[in-house]
Design a protein around this motif. Sequence first.
Motif, PDB file in Angstrom:
ATOM      1  N   GLU A 587       0.803  -1.222   0.000  1.00  0.00           N
ATOM      2  CA  GLU A 587       0.000   0.000   0.000  1.00  0.00           C
ATOM      3  C   GLU A 587       0.839   1.276   0.000  1.00  0.00           C
ATOM      4  OE1 GLU A 587      -2.486  -0.510   3.400  1.00  0.00           O
ATOM      5  OE2 GLU A 587      -3.828  -1.927   2.391  1.00  0.00           O
ATOM      6  N   THR A 588       2.173   1.138   0.080  1.00  0.00           N
ATOM      7  CA  THR A 588       3.049   2.317   0.136  1.00  0.00           C
ATOM      8  C   THR A 588       3.687   2.567  -1.219  1.00  0.00           C
ATOM      9  OG1 THR A 588       3.545   1.879   2.455  1.00  0.00           O
ATOM     10  CG2 THR A 588       5.044   3.345   1.284  1.00  0.00           C
ATOM     11  N   SER A 589       3.646   3.826  -1.657  1.00  0.00           N
ATOM     12  CA  SER A 589       4.309   4.219  -2.911  1.00  0.00           C
ATOM     13  C   SER A 589       5.656   4.844  -2.580  1.00  0.00           C
ATOM     14  CB  SER A 589       3.446   5.228  -3.675  1.00  0.00           C
ATOM     15  OG  SER A 589       4.156   5.691  -4.811  1.00  0.00           O
ATOM     16  N   TYR A 590       6.710   4.307  -3.186  1.00  0.00           N
ATOM     17  CA  TYR A 590       8.062   4.832  -2.977  1.00  0.00           C
ATOM     18  C   TYR A 590       8.512   5.713  -4.136  1.00  0.00           C
ATOM     19  CZ  TYR A 590       8.011   1.159   0.507  1.00  0.00           C
ATOM     20  OH  TYR A 590       7.651   0.367   1.573  1.00  0.00           O
ATOM     21  N   ARG A 591       7.664   5.856  -5.138  1.00  0.00           N
ATOM     22  CA  ARG A 591       8.058   6.601  -6.339  1.00  0.00           C
ATOM     23  C   ARG A 591       7.807   8.095  -6.194  1.00  0.00           C
ATOM     24  NH1 ARG A 591       4.647   4.750 -10.866  1.00  0.00           N
ATOM     25  NH2 ARG A 591       6.123   3.024 -11.043  1.00  0.00           N
ATOM     26  N   SER A 592       6.578   8.458  -5.903  1.00  0.00           N
ATOM     27  CA  SER A 592       6.150   9.854  -6.025  1.00  0.00           C
ATOM     28  C   SER A 592       6.147  10.582  -4.682  1.00  0.00           C
ATOM     29  CB  SER A 592       4.740   9.900  -6.624  1.00  0.00           C
ATOM     30  OG  SER A 592       4.673   9.150  -7.817  1.00  0.00           O
ATOM     31  N   THR A 593       6.213  11.916  -4.764  1.00  0.00           N
ATOM     32  CA  THR A 593       6.158  12.751  -3.565  1.00  0.00           C
ATOM     33  C   THR A 593       4.764  12.704  -2.940  1.00  0.00           C
ATOM     34  OG1 THR A 593       5.494  14.687  -4.821  1.00  0.00           O
ATOM     35  CG2 THR A 593       7.875  14.344  -4.532  1.00  0.00           C
ATOM     36  N   LYS A 594       4.665  13.200  -1.705  1.00  0.00           N
ATOM     37  CA  LYS A 594       3.369  13.236  -1.014  1.00  0.00           C
ATOM     38  C   LYS A 594       2.359  14.070  -1.795  1.00  0.00           C
ATOM     39  CE  LYS A 594       3.417  13.777   3.533  1.00  0.00           C
ATOM     40  NZ  LYS A 594       3.813  14.319   4.874  1.00  0.00           N
ATOM     41  N   ILE A 596       2.125  14.531  -5.049  1.00  0.00           N
ATOM     42  CA  ILE A 596       1.628  13.804  -6.232  1.00  0.00           C
ATOM     43  C   ILE A 596       0.665  12.698  -5.806  1.00  0.00           C
ATOM     44  CG2 ILE A 596       2.326  12.281  -8.138  1.00  0.00           C
ATOM     45  CD1 ILE A 596       4.960  14.003  -8.235  1.00  0.00           C
ATOM     46  N   ILE A 597       1.011  11.994  -4.744  1.00  0.00           N
ATOM     47  CA  ILE A 597       0.139  10.916  -4.247  1.00  0.00           C
ATOM     48  C   ILE A 597      -1.196  11.475  -3.761  1.00  0.00           C
ATOM     49  CG2 ILE A 597      -0.120   9.134  -2.472  1.00  0.00           C
ATOM     50  CD1 ILE A 597       1.715   8.375  -4.828  1.00  0.00           C
ATOM     51  N   ILE A 615      -3.625   5.427  -1.095  1.00  0.00           N
ATOM     52  CA  ILE A 615      -2.218   5.044  -1.194  1.00  0.00           C
ATOM     53  C   ILE A 615      -1.464   5.744  -0.067  1.00  0.00           C
ATOM     54  CG2 ILE A 615      -0.177   5.095  -2.681  1.00  0.00           C
ATOM     55  CD1 ILE A 615      -2.147   5.636  -5.030  1.00  0.00           C
ATOM     56  N   THR A 616      -0.522   5.034   0.529  1.00  0.00           N
ATOM     57  CA  THR A 616       0.330   5.644   1.560  1.00  0.00           C
ATOM     58  C   THR A 616       1.630   6.113   0.917  1.00  0.00           C
ATOM     59  OG1 THR A 616      -0.557   4.085   3.186  1.00  0.00           O
ATOM     60  CG2 THR A 616       1.484   5.256   3.771  1.00  0.00           C
ATOM     61  N   PRO A 617       1.918   7.431   0.956  1.00  0.00           N
ATOM     62  CA  PRO A 617       3.175   7.889   0.354  1.00  0.00           C
ATOM     63  C   PRO A 617       4.332   7.743   1.331  1.00  0.00           C
ATOM     64  CG  PRO A 617       1.905   9.767   1.109  1.00  0.00           C
ATOM     65  CD  PRO A 617       1.091   8.536   1.450  1.00  0.00           C
ATOM     66  N   ILE A 618       5.549   7.548   0.815  1.00  0.00           N
ATOM     67  CA  ILE A 618       6.728   7.599   1.672  1.00  0.00           C
ATOM     68  C   ILE A 618       6.865   9.039   2.155  1.00  0.00           C
ATOM     69  CG2 ILE A 618       8.335   8.079  -0.226  1.00  0.00           C
ATOM     70  CD1 ILE A 618       9.072   5.807   2.772  1.00  0.00           C
ATOM     71  N   ASN A 619       7.467   9.219   3.306  1.00  0.00           N
ATOM     72  CA  ASN A 619       7.548  10.557   3.930  1.00  0.00           C
ATOM     73  C   ASN A 619       8.524  11.453   3.144  1.00  0.00           C
ATOM     74  OD1 ASN A 619       7.214  12.610   5.750  1.00  0.00           O
ATOM     75  ND2 ASN A 619       8.752  11.803   7.179  1.00  0.00           N
ATOM     76  N   ARG A 620       8.076  11.925   1.965  1.00  0.00           N
ATOM     77  CA  ARG A 620       8.956  12.726   1.100  1.00  0.00           C
ATOM     78  C   ARG A 620       8.148  13.834   0.444  1.00  0.00           C
ATOM     79  NH1 ARG A 620      11.027  11.939  -4.402  1.00  0.00           N
ATOM     80  NH2 ARG A 620       9.760  10.079  -4.601  1.00  0.00           N
TER      81      ARG A 620
END
Length: 770
Positions: A587-594, A596-597, A615-620
């Motif tokens: 459920e976590t996206s490592y590609r896009s910024t918060k 964009i998600i 979708i859960t974004p990475i903290n970025r």
Amino acid sequence: MDKKELQLEQKKLDETIQRIEDQTYYIWELLERKNTLLKERANLAGDEIAYRRGIKDQELLKKAKEEPYFGRFDIVSDEEGEETFYIGKQGVRDKDENLIVVDWRMPMASVYYNFTPGQSRQSYTVEDEKTRRKTKITVDVVRKREFTIKNKKIKKIVQQVAEPNSSQNVTFTETGEELTITDDFLREILEQSETTGYLKEIIATIQKEQDKAIRQPIDRNVIIQGVAGSGKSSIALHRLSFLLFNNKHIKPENVLILGPSKLFISSFKGLLPELNLEGIQQMTFQQLSLNILETILKDKVDLSYNWYFENVLFTRDSDDERKRIEFKGSESLALLLDIFVEEMKDQYENRIQPITIFDERLDKEKLKKIFDGYNYLPFGKKVERFLQHVENHFKNVMENKIDEITKQYDFIVYTFLKNGGLTQNEYNQLTEQMKSIYQYKVRQLQKQFKETFSLWKEKMTLPDPVSIYKQVLSFEVLAAFQHEVGSDIPNLFKNYTLEKITYFDLPPLLYIYLLLYDRPIQYAHIVVDEAQDFSYLHFAVLNKITKTMTILGDKDQSIYMGYGQYDWDELMDSLFERDRDTILTLETSYRSTKEIIEVANTVLTNQYGTSHQPITPINRNGAAVQFVEVKSGQDLIDNIVSTIKEWKKRYKRIAIIHKDEQKAMKLAQYLKQEYKSDVVYISPDQEVAKQSISVLTSYYSKGMEFDAVILVNINEESFPKDDLHARLLYVLVTRAQQELRVFYQNTPSPLLEGLIQSAPKVVSKFDDIL
């Protein structure tokens, strides 16, 4: 952690590098290879194999000397007490085969990937190679360290310990230490990375849920549902590397990766050597089908699918064609094909007719005995061998008759006519006449054999898969089986003719072939990427030619409406075994910024409501997503040009994505006038482009990623509020890694509601690209 710890870790690194250089430490794979080579040496014809292996060894050694490991984990167990292990991309052992660096693919390595503060108790399973007995080992992780190594120097150590709130959870560099946030190490790598168009190895940053997917055993089918940017494609390749490392009996050539396009497949070719995956087969489903069906596809074949989007899905008056395509991939059609082909097999014996050629007769009983003699073969092969057997039988009869005539001819010419009172001239004339009579009789026998056998064979030959498929899709057959296929299906095919074989005809054709003939190839494992676009029949076909599969997809990216997969549970229940096979979720996206998600989540929520799992974004964090209204085509071009000018200073790969193919191609032509060789229109049949500016059609963009993305004309007309366009827009938004800019004319798409304000309307030049 103080500076002394950094110095101690540097000392350990220096020692490991030195011992690898001195060859007192070996790359585990290299050591294995040397042992195998010694055993094989007597059988080698020349040194070619040894030479190739030597080159590979040098490459492994070079990589290991630069960075022998990327992490460390300290564990405690009842059996062994406290132990410290280092983990790397290759396993390292000493001359006595003691473990120095754990290979990331070893079962023990899962402890490193799965540990987080507060979850110190970890377990892993090892299997005895000889007895195949499995043993579960439980340990407690004391600490975990992640190293950033550049030019053989440790630049940073990220340390995590068992206690979540401990002061020992720190990030340490030569300049000092700071509090460690759980995903700091990963976030820094993601922020510093740029897209290349090619998949990158993620060994040092594999996350817990990714590791679980990678380490599933080979004897089960695994469905991985992952949101856009969750690393599905990278997981697929790392999983294969893990499976081959831990299942030495499987050869790389017995494993297949199925990608959606040549473009997609070219994106991971460079990663195969890094993960020791040379020799693995990679192709599209179209290529796989053509390899098997090549000899029977005599009809027109058109495997492009742009017409499906442009003329079927994007057009509201093609509902019947959409439903026909949906049926062509359905479980209902698979069931009908099972029944139809099985009935055809059962009826075949009743169709067997006696055959008489010359004075030789094979009655039905004799023919059935011949037919049953090939029961060990698949049905199609059985029929082929049966026909060949009967043909050979009558050929022998014919040859015997020809032999009799030949003996008569030889007797008359060389015995009876000799010394018969004929002059030489009379003898020559008479032998010529006898020769003509002989040849005529032989021709008559051959003609009789050919005509009679051909008529019989025509009645006995199985129809080819294309003929069977056409017959099944006839109104008469569908009407007879409407209980199985549904009452509305027959009318869809009432006046239907299969004019050419399309992409959507390949799965049922291949399914028919496999019902009749032997499996042309049997894979140990198949990986299917972008699997949400595969129909039920795709998977039914693959299930017949492989032992197990890894299926990776995102149901929210399923844009083949009614044809692809929307619910993996349905596929699991219909084709796989729940007590053996498994579904995993990322459920976590490592590609896009918060930022964009957030747009991607809004698009899906606007269509599906709050029941949609976000979708859960990475903290970025990154740049805010910009929504820009354009008044005309000229305004659009000007805005795109100025955006590219701005972005080229900081991004290496920029994509401009348009919904429609013709408009995307026109846009690429206009932009080439401005940027010449820097711009390329990307099609799925090519390899990853080297140009920095790519123009794509929406439905060709799946699986791709770029530093920054421009979306063209996301307005109410192009992207109405429906399932297709919500899924498509979600795909487009999530192609961007760092920055996204959205243009629209007149009213923005209702799928963007809540993200932008409404704006006034205008029109002008260059509107053919809007």
